[in-house]
Design an enzyme around this catalytic site. Structure first.
Site, PDB file in Angstrom:
ATOM      1  N   LYS A  87       0.761  -1.315   0.161  1.00 24.21           N
ATOM      2  CA  LYS A  87       0.054  -0.051  -0.137  1.00 24.21           C
ATOM      3  C   LYS A  87       1.061   1.395  -0.042  1.00 24.21           C
ATOM      4  O   LYS A  87       1.100   2.218  -0.694  1.00 24.21           O
ATOM      5  CB  LYS A  87      -0.820  -0.086   1.261  1.00 24.21           C
ATOM      6  CG  LYS A  87      -1.725   1.200   1.182  1.00 24.21           C
ATOM      7  CD  LYS A  87      -2.926   1.079   2.778  1.00 24.21           C
ATOM      8  CE  LYS A  87      -3.288   2.209   2.635  1.00 24.21           C
ATOM      9  NZ  LYS A  87      -4.236   2.393   4.072  1.00 24.21           N
ATOM     10  N   GLU A 115      10.781  -4.934   4.295  1.00 18.27           N
ATOM     11  CA  GLU A 115      10.661  -6.233   4.007  1.00 18.27           C
ATOM     12  C   GLU A 115      10.377  -6.366   2.371  1.00 18.27           C
ATOM     13  O   GLU A 115      11.011  -7.088   1.546  1.00 18.27           O
ATOM     14  CB  GLU A 115       9.908  -6.912   4.714  1.00 18.27           C
ATOM     15  CG  GLU A 115       9.909  -7.035   6.143  1.00 18.27           C
ATOM     16  CD  GLU A 115       9.341  -5.984   7.175  1.00 18.27           C
ATOM     17  OE1 GLU A 115       9.397  -4.855   6.772  1.00 18.27           O
ATOM     18  OE2 GLU A 115       9.082  -6.208   8.406  1.00 18.27           O
ATOM     19  N   GLY A 124      -4.644  -2.000   5.478  1.00 18.11           N
ATOM     20  CA  GLY A 124      -3.848  -2.872   4.867  1.00 18.11           C
ATOM     21  C   GLY A 124      -4.395  -4.138   5.111  1.00 18.11           C
ATOM     22  O   GLY A 124      -4.595  -5.118   4.428  1.00 18.11           O
ATOM     23  N   ARG A 125      -5.178  -4.595   6.641  1.00 16.57           N
ATOM     24  CA  ARG A 125      -5.556  -5.855   6.817  1.00 16.57           C
ATOM     25  C   ARG A 125      -6.921  -6.114   6.312  1.00 16.57           C
ATOM     26  O   ARG A 125      -7.643  -6.963   6.454  1.00 16.57           O
ATOM     27  CB  ARG A 125      -5.638  -5.909   8.403  1.00 16.57           C
ATOM     28  CG  ARG A 125      -6.127  -4.689   9.056  1.00 16.57           C
ATOM     29  CD  ARG A 125      -5.660  -4.401  10.598  1.00 16.57           C
ATOM     30  NE  ARG A 125      -6.240  -3.340  11.252  1.00 16.57           N
ATOM     31  CZ  ARG A 125      -5.569  -2.371  11.353  1.00 16.57           C
ATOM     32  NH1 ARG A 125      -4.572  -2.082  10.587  1.00 16.57           N
ATOM     33  NH2 ARG A 125      -6.011  -1.417  11.811  1.00 16.57           N
ATOM     34  N   GLU A 161      -4.264  -6.323  15.095  1.00 13.80           N
ATOM     35  CA  GLU A 161      -3.618  -4.932  14.676  1.00 13.80           C
ATOM     36  C   GLU A 161      -4.871  -3.976  14.840  1.00 13.80           C
ATOM     37  O   GLU A 161      -4.639  -2.597  14.958  1.00 13.80           O
ATOM     38  CB  GLU A 161      -3.232  -4.953  13.286  1.00 13.80           C
ATOM     39  CG  GLU A 161      -2.102  -3.899  12.815  1.00 13.80           C
ATOM     40  CD  GLU A 161      -1.574  -4.182  11.660  1.00 13.80           C
ATOM     41  OE1 GLU A 161      -0.343  -4.688  11.794  1.00 13.80           O
ATOM     42  OE2 GLU A 161      -1.831  -3.744  10.319  1.00 13.80           O
ATOM     43  N   HIS A 184      -5.085 -32.514  19.164  1.00 13.71           N
ATOM     44  CA  HIS A 184      -4.272 -33.571  19.503  1.00 13.71           C
ATOM     45  C   HIS A 184      -2.886 -32.563  19.895  1.00 13.71           C
ATOM     46  O   HIS A 184      -1.875 -32.885  20.169  1.00 13.71           O
ATOM     47  CB  HIS A 184      -3.982 -34.520  18.404  1.00 13.71           C
ATOM     48  CG  HIS A 184      -4.814 -35.379  18.163  1.00 13.71           C
ATOM     49  ND1 HIS A 184      -4.993 -36.484  18.933  1.00 13.71           N
ATOM     50  CD2 HIS A 184      -5.910 -35.170  17.269  1.00 13.71           C
ATOM     51  CE1 HIS A 184      -6.202 -37.067  18.116  1.00 13.71           C
ATOM     52  NE2 HIS A 184      -6.590 -36.322  17.201  1.00 13.71           N
ATOM     53  N   LYS A 197       9.670  -0.566  13.884  1.00 16.68           N
ATOM     54  CA  LYS A 197      10.306  -0.439  12.571  1.00 16.68           C
ATOM     55  C   LYS A 197      11.344   0.876  12.396  1.00 16.68           C
ATOM     56  O   LYS A 197      12.430   0.617  12.053  1.00 16.68           O
ATOM     57  CB  LYS A 197       9.125   0.338  11.592  1.00 16.68           C
ATOM     58  CG  LYS A 197       8.154  -0.723  11.001  1.00 16.68           C
ATOM     59  CD  LYS A 197       7.196  -0.010  10.096  1.00 16.68           C
ATOM     60  CE  LYS A 197       5.939  -0.917   9.916  1.00 16.68           C
ATOM     61  NZ  LYS A 197       4.833  -0.266   9.313  1.00 16.68           N
TER      62      LYS A 197
END
Ligand code: F6P
Length: 546
Positions: free
Chosen positions: A205, A211, A265-266, A351, A382, A510
């Site tokens: 965005k 990264e 973003g999410r 977030e 399990h 960051k």
């Protein structure tokens, strides 16, 4: 405004004191209509919330709380494009991205729908070109592999959807997701690929994320080992709000798909961030996903609060977090293809609602967003279900149950479903001492041996869960499910009086990473951080360079 001062909150507090020892098992025994009373449908999706520690009165009181914070008003403000993301001065309009009615949605006096439709049309044209071979790689070969380079919302949602709609995938085209700046992620992906037939989607965005830009640059270097600079245009496209940075990276802005600052973003998988989905399964299936989400949007916007699935799920969460003191929420899909669903939900919820400051900047003294976690059933049974059944914490669980599989084996599906239902039944009912005793006697145990074992085999029960059940995991159903959770998060944010749409909490890390990076270069020891960070940096240097 703090919800703690609202009369309806205080009334719930008293109600909690009356109800905290009430047994769901008894409520079920007394009331044969409990399932009917506590279920909601959104067309072909059913929410059974009867296995919760609630009575009719609880729901009335929770709805009264929702009314007291003007829930319907907040819903309308979001849908109509008001700048409810107040710390960033932005509207919150992921719902416009899937507004299949095409009714105008105004932001600052301008209808956003023409721009939304134009990008959808651009995606369609591009996907068709890639699929029918009009878009070829630099050596004239068809694209066989799409690599999405992005992180957080520019990765988790599309990656989760692509896994989940695998049966709808187009033959001859694979999709890969690279997110981690750990070079292992990119290297192990590229190892399998041929640059002549690989298309990179650089999804960011902001187009400033360290990264993603690092991975994108390394991907381009890998590509340029086999191709020339002019070939980049055929193999790199971008999704972003930031045309300038896209151009500076060297991607032709004709090959850029625009998104807008009113898409968080999410919440962005419905935008061109969903391009890898459309490439993988075709634009038609991407649109089916949007259709399903739009159906949930209509449900959320127009159903009365009492019959509103995201509202009820959000309020039940508040009930457990703020009154019972729950700190986590498990989401357990009984569908292997939804393995990444909990991770997407984790970013979405944590977030959005991981906040300690209210809308007006005051520090708050009540609990907000829970820890979201989970993995597919039956594997979780399990691994961690022991703690959910017999641990000391109350962990509400959402069971997500598709009835029919896309894959042929009917026996597997029955076993899977039986397990899913058994877990919610066991959590609700538990097993009391008398029942354990009867079982042990039947097994031939008696005396001290029986008494010693008995307490370990008791299940307290009374542990809450929701069940979301539907016929099959189609793209529409997936859209509906994701939109349901998006709106649930919104409901909780409204109750807690927080802005669910900023994420300042990720910034400090960051900033510090940028400051630490030069300190990691070869050279003399540094001493500029706290003693822990300084020593760790110097140790890293020693281990890397000596
Ligand atoms: O660091 C958090 C975050 O901003 C998320 O909200 C977002 O989904 C992710 O980083 C990626 O951001 P971008 O799409 O701008 O690269």
């Amino acid at each position: 405004m703090t919800p703690l001062n609202i009369t309806e909150w205080q009334s719930l507090q008293r109600h909690y004191s009356d109800l905290k020892y009430a047994s769901m098992r008894e409520e079920f025994a007394l009331d044969s209509g409990r399932f009917d009373r506590f279920t909601i449908r959104c067309s072909d999706l059913l929410l059974d919330y009867s296995k919760n520690r609630i009575t009719k009165e609880t729901i009335e009181k929770l709805i009264a709380l929702a009314n007291a914070v003007d829930m319907s008003g907040w819903i309308e403000r979001m849908f109509s494009g008001e700048a409810i993301n107040n710390t960033e001065g932005r509207a919150v309009l992921h719902t416009a991205l899937r507004n299949r009615s095409n009714a105008p949605v105004m932001v600052n006096g301008k209808d956003v729908m023409p721009a939304v439709n134009a990008v959808l049309a651009q995606m369609k044209t591009f996907c068709n070109q890639v699929h029918n071979g009009d878009w070829l790689g630099f050596s004239g070969k068809k694209i066989t592999d799409v690599v999405n380079v992005g992180i957080g919302g520019s990765d988790l949602g599309p990656a989760m959807i692509c896994d989940a709609i695998e049966p709808y995938g187009i033959e001859g085209l694979s999709v890969h997701f690279v997110s981690n700046v750990d070079g292992t992620d990119l290297s192990t992906t590229l190892d399998k690929l041929n640059p002549e037939t690989t298309l990179f989607v650089i999804a960011s965005k902001t187009f400033t994320t360290q990264e993603t830009l690092t991975n994108a640059e390394s991907a381009r270097s890998w590509f340029l080992k086999s191709a020339s600079q002019q070939d980049v245009a055929k193999h790199f496209v971008a999704v972003s709000t930031n045309a300038e940075a896209v151009a500076a990276f060297g991607i032709d802005t004709d090959n850029m798909f625009e998104i807008w600052d009113w898409v968080g973003g999410r919440y962005s998988l419905w935008s061109a961030i969903g391009l890898p989905i459309a490439l993988y399964a075709g634009m038609e299936n991407f649109e089916r996903l949007l259709d399903g989400a739009h159906e949930m949007d209509n449900h959320f916007r127009h159903q009365p609060l009492t019959e509103n699935m995201p509202v009820i799920m959000g309020l039940l969460g508040v009930w457990y977090i703020n009154f019972f003191g729950s700190q986590t929420q498990a989401i357990v899909p009984y569908d292997h293809s939804l393995a990444r669903f909990p991770s997407h939900m984790q970013q979405l919820d944590m977030e959005s609602n991981g906040k300690v400051t209210n809308r007006t900047g005051q520090r708050i003294s009540y609990k907000t967003g829970p820890v979201i976690w989970g993995t597919p059933g039956t594997n979780g049974q399990h691994a961690y279900f022991q703690l959910i059944h017999q641990g000391t914490q109350l962990i509400p669980v959402d069971f997500v149950l598709p009835v029919n599989s896309h894959y042929p084996d009917v026996d597997h599906q029955s076993i899977l479903l039986a397990n899913g239902l058994a877990q919610s039944e066991a959590l609700m009912k538990g097993k009391n001492a008398e029942e354990v005793r009867a079982e042990l006697v039947k097994e031939g145990l008696e005396g001290e041996a029986l008494e010693a074992l008995l307490p370990h085999k008791v299940f307290p029960g009374n542990r809450p869960s929701n069940t979301l059940i539907f016929a099959k995991l189609t793209p529409e159903m997936l859209g509906k499910l994701v939109a349901l959770y998006e709106h649930k998060v919104f409901v909780q944010g409204a109750i807690w009086n927080i802005n669910s749409f900023d994420q300042w909490g990720v910034e400090l890390g960051k900033q510090l990473a940028k400051a630490i990076l030069p300190d990691l270069k070869e050279g003399a020891d540094i001493s500029t951080h706290d003693s822990s960070t300084t020593s760790l940096i110097n140790l890293i240097k020693e281990l890397r360079f000596n």
